[in-house]
Design an enzyme around this catalytic site. Sequence first.
Site, PDB file in Angstrom:
ATOM      1  N   TRP A 209       0.838  -1.201   0.000  1.00 54.70           N
ATOM      2  CA  TRP A 209       0.000   0.000   0.000  1.00 54.70           C
ATOM      3  C   TRP A 209       0.872   1.251   0.000  1.00 54.70           C
ATOM      4  O   TRP A 209       1.880   1.326   0.714  1.00 54.70           O
ATOM      5  CB  TRP A 209      -0.919   0.022   1.216  1.00 54.70           C
ATOM      6  N   LEU A 210       0.500   2.224  -0.818  1.00 56.86           N
ATOM      7  CA  LEU A 210       1.213   3.494  -0.874  1.00 56.86           C
ATOM      8  C   LEU A 210       0.230   4.632  -0.659  1.00 56.86           C
ATOM      9  O   LEU A 210      -0.878   4.604  -1.207  1.00 56.86           O
ATOM     10  CB  LEU A 210       1.896   3.671  -2.238  1.00 56.86           C
TER      11      LEU A 210
ATOM     12  N   ASP B  67       1.169   4.207 -21.397  1.00 55.51           N
ATOM     13  CA  ASP B  67      -0.189   4.686 -21.087  1.00 55.51           C
ATOM     14  C   ASP B  67      -0.073   5.881 -20.150  1.00 55.51           C
ATOM     15  O   ASP B  67      -0.660   5.908 -19.075  1.00 55.51           O
ATOM     16  CB  ASP B  67      -1.014   3.562 -20.453  1.00 55.51           C
TER      17      ASP B  67
END
Length: 281
Positions: free
Chosen positions: A89-90, A191
Amino acid sequence: MSRLSSEWLKHLPFQNVSEISSVSGGDINEAYSIVADNKEYFMKVQPNKGKQFFEHEVEGINKLSERCLTPQIVTYGEIDGDGYLIQNWLDLSHIGDQNKLGKLLANVHHEIGSNFGLNHNFDLGKIPKNNHWQDSWSSFFIDQRLAPLIQRAIDQGLINNNELDKFNNVINSFKIDMKSHKSVPSILHGDLWSGNFSFVNGEPILIDPDVFYGDREFDIGVSTVFGGFNSEFYESYNQNFPLDEGWQHRIKYYQLYYLTAHLVMFGQMYLPSVISILDQF
């Protein structure tokens, strides 16, 4: 989230999953915050497409991580036919120093390959990608990126013969412009819209790549379509890896590609933007 039953969660490589909640994660995957074994993770799930769906993203993150900050992959796999990818998780923020972001992207693009493409195709996304190696950027971009999109737009009834004629004008113009521009195969994010960069503790990070080796003006062109990158970003990029003269004109080809991809994926709402670029050729 209802699809992730307690039985499904038991197959994750943790002793205990104590919390799970949906989070925003784009249009492609289901995305979750999970707390497992007293640690928080970010998990993406792609229903019914198996482990192989995330292999391309994992390879892309691993490649980019050699030159910039990326999410740390914990594991990926498959449960009941559903692919999943778990990352640490960031705490992400979209506010940060875009001078650093420009320098980061320039550093990524400094990795040069021998040809254009990648060592595998990616066929499981909304738009399959043929990454067969080419020694010509013009051939790669036309035959393996733009032309397949145009055919999909035709098949879906999204463009008429008049618009097809304009696309052919673009292709002819692209071939001419590429004769006076030396394309070098840089590793690309692939992208690079504003939803795919962020900041962690003030440092820029790239996420959700669709990597291949291509002309770096492709990433620059994509970055201009939906905004989010400011003048400091482009100035910093050019200071660290100057773009060739005429790049402002050539990125229109990649803007058109990206908007045509959105036309194919999401429908007629993108047609006016596509036509506005077609009309410039």
